[in-house]
Structures are given as C-alpha cells and as structure tokens.
Design an enzyme around this catalytic site. Structure first.
Site, PDB file in Angstrom:
ATOM      1  N   CYS A 159     -63.460   6.157 -35.944  1.00 19.81           N
ATOM      2  CA  CYS A 159     -62.122   7.238 -35.303  1.00 19.81           C
ATOM      3  C   CYS A 159     -63.188   8.343 -35.955  1.00 19.81           C
ATOM      4  O   CYS A 159     -62.811   9.706 -35.956  1.00 19.81           O
ATOM      5  CB  CYS A 159     -60.981   7.838 -36.236  1.00 19.81           C
TER       6      CYS A 159
ATOM      7  N   HIS B  47     -58.739  14.546 -36.137  1.00 20.50           N
ATOM      8  CA  HIS B  47     -58.288  13.450 -35.278  1.00 20.50           C
ATOM      9  C   HIS B  47     -57.166  13.018 -35.128  1.00 20.50           C
ATOM     10  O   HIS B  47     -56.242  13.030 -36.158  1.00 20.50           O
ATOM     11  CB  HIS B  47     -59.333  12.349 -36.485  1.00 20.50           C
TER      12      HIS B  47
ATOM     13  N   ASN C  89     -54.333   8.591 -28.090  1.00 24.42           N
ATOM     14  CA  ASN C  89     -55.589   8.950 -29.882  1.00 24.42           C
ATOM     15  C   ASN C  89     -56.857   8.099 -28.921  1.00 24.42           C
ATOM     16  O   ASN C  89     -57.349   7.484 -29.113  1.00 24.42           O
ATOM     17  CB  ASN C  89     -55.529   7.777 -31.147  1.00 24.42           C
TER      18      ASN C  89
HETATM   19  O1  UT7 Z   1     -57.315   6.260 -35.215  1.00 22.42           O
HETATM   20  C1  UT7 Z   1     -57.042   5.924 -36.624  1.00 22.42           C
HETATM   21  C2  UT7 Z   1     -56.326   4.713 -36.220  1.00 22.42           C
HETATM   22  N1  UT7 Z   1     -55.027   4.861 -36.085  1.00 22.42           N
HETATM   23  C3  UT7 Z   1     -54.122   5.486 -36.941  1.00 22.42           C
HETATM   24  O2  UT7 Z   1     -54.536   6.089 -37.043  1.00 22.42           O
HETATM   25  C4  UT7 Z   1     -52.397   4.394 -36.878  1.00 22.42           C
HETATM   26  C5  UT7 Z   1     -51.894   4.471 -37.998  1.00 22.42           C
HETATM   27  N2  UT7 Z   1     -50.600   4.105 -38.006  1.00 22.42           N
HETATM   28  C6  UT7 Z   1     -49.317   4.890 -37.622  1.00 22.42           C
HETATM   29  O3  UT7 Z   1     -49.685   5.469 -36.948  1.00 22.42           O
HETATM   30  C7  UT7 Z   1     -48.041   3.735 -37.347  1.00 22.42           C
HETATM   31  O4  UT7 Z   1     -47.774   2.920 -38.819  1.00 22.42           O
HETATM   32  C8  UT7 Z   1     -47.172   3.408 -36.309  1.00 22.42           C
HETATM   33  C9  UT7 Z   1     -47.452   4.367 -34.983  1.00 22.42           C
HETATM   34  C10 UT7 Z   1     -48.582   2.373 -35.249  1.00 22.42           C
HETATM   35  C11 UT7 Z   1     -46.413   2.650 -36.541  1.00 22.42           C
HETATM   36  O5  UT7 Z   1     -45.279   3.868 -36.695  1.00 22.42           O
HETATM   37  P1  UT7 Z   1     -43.885   3.386 -38.421  1.00 22.42           P
HETATM   38  O6  UT7 Z   1     -43.685   4.554 -38.513  1.00 22.42           O
HETATM   39  O7  UT7 Z   1     -45.447   3.134 -39.471  1.00 22.42           O
HETATM   40  O8  UT7 Z   1     -43.558   1.513 -37.498  1.00 22.42           O
HETATM   41  P2  UT7 Z   1     -43.475   0.702 -37.804  1.00 22.42           P
HETATM   42  O9  UT7 Z   1     -44.947  -0.296 -38.451  1.00 22.42           O
HETATM   43  O10 UT7 Z   1     -42.911   0.575 -39.832  1.00 22.42           O
HETATM   44  O11 UT7 Z   1     -42.767  -0.021 -37.591  1.00 22.42           O
HETATM   45  C12 UT7 Z   1     -41.840  -0.360 -36.913  1.00 22.42           C
HETATM   46  C13 UT7 Z   1     -40.632  -1.184 -36.433  1.00 22.42           C
HETATM   47  C14 UT7 Z   1     -41.431  -2.695 -36.713  1.00 22.42           C
HETATM   48  O12 UT7 Z   1     -39.872  -3.450 -36.129  1.00 22.42           O
HETATM   49  P3  UT7 Z   1     -39.375  -3.802 -37.240  1.00 22.42           P
HETATM   50  O13 UT7 Z   1     -40.132  -4.430 -38.210  1.00 22.42           O
HETATM   51  O14 UT7 Z   1     -38.889  -2.676 -38.110  1.00 22.42           O
HETATM   52  O15 UT7 Z   1     -38.299  -4.864 -36.127  1.00 22.42           O
HETATM   53  C15 UT7 Z   1     -42.401  -2.485 -35.569  1.00 22.42           C
HETATM   54  O16 UT7 Z   1     -42.304  -3.857 -34.699  1.00 22.42           O
HETATM   55  O17 UT7 Z   1     -41.280  -0.306 -34.883  1.00 22.42           O
HETATM   56  C16 UT7 Z   1     -41.598  -1.343 -34.431  1.00 22.42           C
HETATM   57  N3  UT7 Z   1     -42.880  -1.380 -33.335  1.00 22.42           N
HETATM   58  C17 UT7 Z   1     -42.459  -0.777 -32.098  1.00 22.42           C
HETATM   59  N4  UT7 Z   1     -41.584  -0.962 -31.647  1.00 22.42           N
HETATM   60  C18 UT7 Z   1     -41.561  -0.217 -30.410  1.00 22.42           C
HETATM   61  C19 UT7 Z   1     -44.497  -1.336 -33.216  1.00 22.42           C
HETATM   62  N5  UT7 Z   1     -44.530  -1.260 -32.026  1.00 22.42           N
HETATM   63  C20 UT7 Z   1     -43.901  -1.112 -31.208  1.00 22.42           C
HETATM   64  C21 UT7 Z   1     -44.040  -0.330 -30.220  1.00 22.42           C
HETATM   65  N6  UT7 Z   1     -42.772   0.083 -29.545  1.00 22.42           N
HETATM   66  N7  UT7 Z   1     -44.542   0.408 -29.792  1.00 22.42           N
END
Ligand code: UT7
Length: 333
Positions: free
Chosen positions: A114, A260, A290
C-alpha cells in the site's frame, strides 16, 4: 541551479465493472450495512478476467502522459508499483514499458504494497534531483479482485479491495519557484510481515508451486485486521509529522491530506490524530474500495482534475501497508 521534482501530469484508470456491497453479500456471509459501517465502502471496481494490472497501469500512464502534454517517447524511466503483478516475474514495469512502445528505457518495479506509490515517488524524485532522468513515469496498478478469498474465511479482505491504476509524470523544475516535491519520508518494520501477507507462492517451498494447487492453502492474502488498523492510525500521523517537521511546516498550513484509502475509519482517525479538519482530507474509498498502491495516485488525479487541488496548495500524502511499510510525501502543488 537547484532542482526540485514537479508532478506535471496525472492520470488514472478504473476497470468498468462496478461491484456493489449487495453483490458481495450474494456470494458470502456479509452485508451492505456491515461493509459501510466498518469501512465506509459502498462500491469498488473489478477487472474482467484476462485484464491484468499492467493493462490498467498502461492506460493510467497514457492519461498521465497526455495530461503532462508530452509524447510517450519523451519518458526516459519508469517506476511501477504493484502487489498484484500479471506474472510471478517479471514485474509490470517492463510490461507497461512495452505497451507504451518505450523499448530500451529502464523500468523498475517497487514492491512495498500500500506504500508502493510513496516509495516509487521517492525513488523517482532522487533520479530527477540528481539529473539522472528528466521525465519519469511513476505508475501504480492493482488487480486484487482476481485473487481474493470470497468464502467466509476471507470476507474481511474481500469486501475491502478494489482494482484500479494511477500514474504521474515527474519532471525537474527550478527549486526557487517553490513548487514540487518538498520531501519524502519512508519507513518499514519487517517484523510484521505475517500481519498482512500472501504466504504463497513462496521460494521457501520446494516446489514453489505445488502440483495440486489448493487456493486456500496460503494463496490468498490474509491479515490481522485489528493490528493493521491499530498500526495504520499510529504510523501515518507519525510519517506526516516527520514530513512537516522536516520542512518547518505546521498541520494548519496543509491544504489537502491524501491518506492511502485503506478504510474510511482509518482515514478519519488519522485526521483526528493530526487535528486536521476532515474537509481537507481527500476520501474516495466509498466508490473505489482499497486499491492498494494505486489509491493515492487515483485520489490525487481525481482531486486535481476536479479543481479541488490548485496551484500553490500544500498537499501531503501518507500511506501504511503490508511489510509493514509506511511513509509520507509533502508536495507544493
Ligand atoms: O491497505 C492496508 C491494509 N488494510 C487495512 O488497513 C485494513 C485494516 N483493518 C480493517 O480495516 C478492519 O480491521 C476490518 C474492516 C478488516 C474489520 O473491521 P473490525 O472492526 O476490525 O472488525 P473485526 O475484525 O473485529 O470483526 C468483527 C466481526 C468478526 O466476527 P466475530 O468474531 O465478532 O463474530 C468478523 O468475523 O466481523 C466479522 N467480519 C465480517 N462480517 C461481515 C469480518 N469481515 C466481515 C464481513 N462481513 N465482510
């Protein structure tokens, strides 16, 4: 005469297919509401089968070259950034070079995910200021959508990423007019490789490509989203502060911050940390998702073409991504 690098042309290209959150919800366990709330993304573009990142990059490059008002044959070096090259090797720099009919000139691939555009810009800036080259094409292009895990195991990443390409033309100008790239600051922490990576294909494996290839066995990108998020909101402000400090500038003097586009919540938290009004932050992740290395040059081109960025404005770019890598660039437009 002291030389500075100026961006004389910008361009971007997006593949025509627009994919909605509902379309993704139809193939995996996610929802429009979850994706909007957690990332701010509403749509993203996906490339058709048979289209690679070099194809998107070549089109963005043509647009940047036209915008600079130069002939393709005037470009004397290429720096390309991608994490989704058409082939395991060679990189896309040589492919874009051939596509533009520029056989013979050097073409360098940068692999800093990125942060790829910032590293590419920084390398090219050195070449311009040392008078090694006079017209450099910096191009970043990604086709992520062809290798995302659309099962529930990969839904955290599959909803975030989009395809696209952005490019700029860099040329020398007299530093005394005040315009140009004022600084670039690059950082990395290789201890965090496995927080955001694609484990395979790997030269550690013998054979590198197993005869029976199971895509779920390391061939999809994976990340520790929470840790990436936490580091992104810490490191991007640090990189911006390093750039401003280096130039004796304050955050109040910044006209536009282009982070980014990783997640809109990350961009908003970076703005909050830096105490920069959100109106000064350029955000297009709602439409494009992204696009990894391409996100900054795409956002830059959109902001310049729409008239939002004007001559004389102070523009700060910052990125964070896999590696980890991060950085900033301070530009007087
Ligand atoms: O370009 C640089 C690289 N990437 C980034 O910078 C991304 C950085 N990270 C993020 O943007 C966030 O961590 C995410 C958007 C990926 C996830 O958001 P979060 O608020 O950190 O969610 P989480 O990982 O705490 O997940 C919460 C829940 C989980 O379920 P449980 O374990 O609480 O039951 C996940 O399994 O959301 C679930 N989950 C989803 N649910 C519906 C993960 N992805 C999805 C999805 N749809 N697409």
């Amino acid at each position: 005469m002291s030389i500075r690098t100026v961006i004389t042309g910008t361009g971007h290209y997006l593949p025509p297919d627009v994919v909605t959150n509902d379309a993704l919800a139809a193939i995996m366990d996610t929802s429009d509401e979850w994706i909007r709330q957690r990332s701010g993304i509403v749509t993203r573009h996906h490339a058709a089968a048979g289209v690679g990142s070099s194809d998107l990059g070549a089109e963005a490059a043509r647009r940047a070259i036209a915008d600079a008002g130069i002939q393709p044959s005037e470009v004397d070096f290429i720096v390309a950034a991608t994490i989704s090259p058409d082939y395991y090797f060679p990189g896309i720099g040589v492919m874009i070079q051939a596509e533009l009919g520029l056989e013979g000139i050097g073409a360098l691939d940068v692999r800093t995910q990125c942060t790829g555009f910032l590293y590419a810009l920084s390398v090219a800036d050195q070449y311009i200021r040392t008078r090694t080259f006079r017209k450099i094409l910096v191009v970043a292009a990604e086709v992520q959508s062809h290798n995302l895990d659309y099962s529930n195991d990969g839904r955290d990443m599959a909803v975030l990423f989009g395809d696209g390409a952005g490019a700029v033309i860099l040329e020398p100008a007299e530093a005394s007019n005040g315009r140009g790239v004022l600084s670039t600051h690059l950082f990395a922490d290789g201890r965090r490789v496995t927080d955001l990576w694609m484990r395979r294909p790997s030269s550690k494996d013998k054979p590198t490509f197993p005869p029976a290839l199971d895509a779920s066995d390391g061939f999809y990108p994976r990340m520790d989203g929470k840790n990436v998020f936490k580091n992104a909101v810490e490191k991007m402000p640090e990189a911006v502060r390093a750039g401003l400090r280096h130039n004796g500038l304050t955050i109040e003097q910044v006209d536009h911050l282009i982070p980014h586009q990783a997640n809109d919540r990350i961009s908003l938290m970076v703005a909050h940390q830096l105490k920069i009004p959100v109106e000064k932050v350029i955000r297009n992740i709602d439409r494009l998702g992204n696009t990894t290395a391409a996100s900054i040059p795409i956002a830059l081109d959109e902001a310049v073409k729409s008239g939002r960025i004007k001559s004389g404005d102070l523009v700060v770019l910052t990125a964070f991504g896999s590696g980890f890598t991060w950085g900033s660039a301070v530009i007087r437009w």
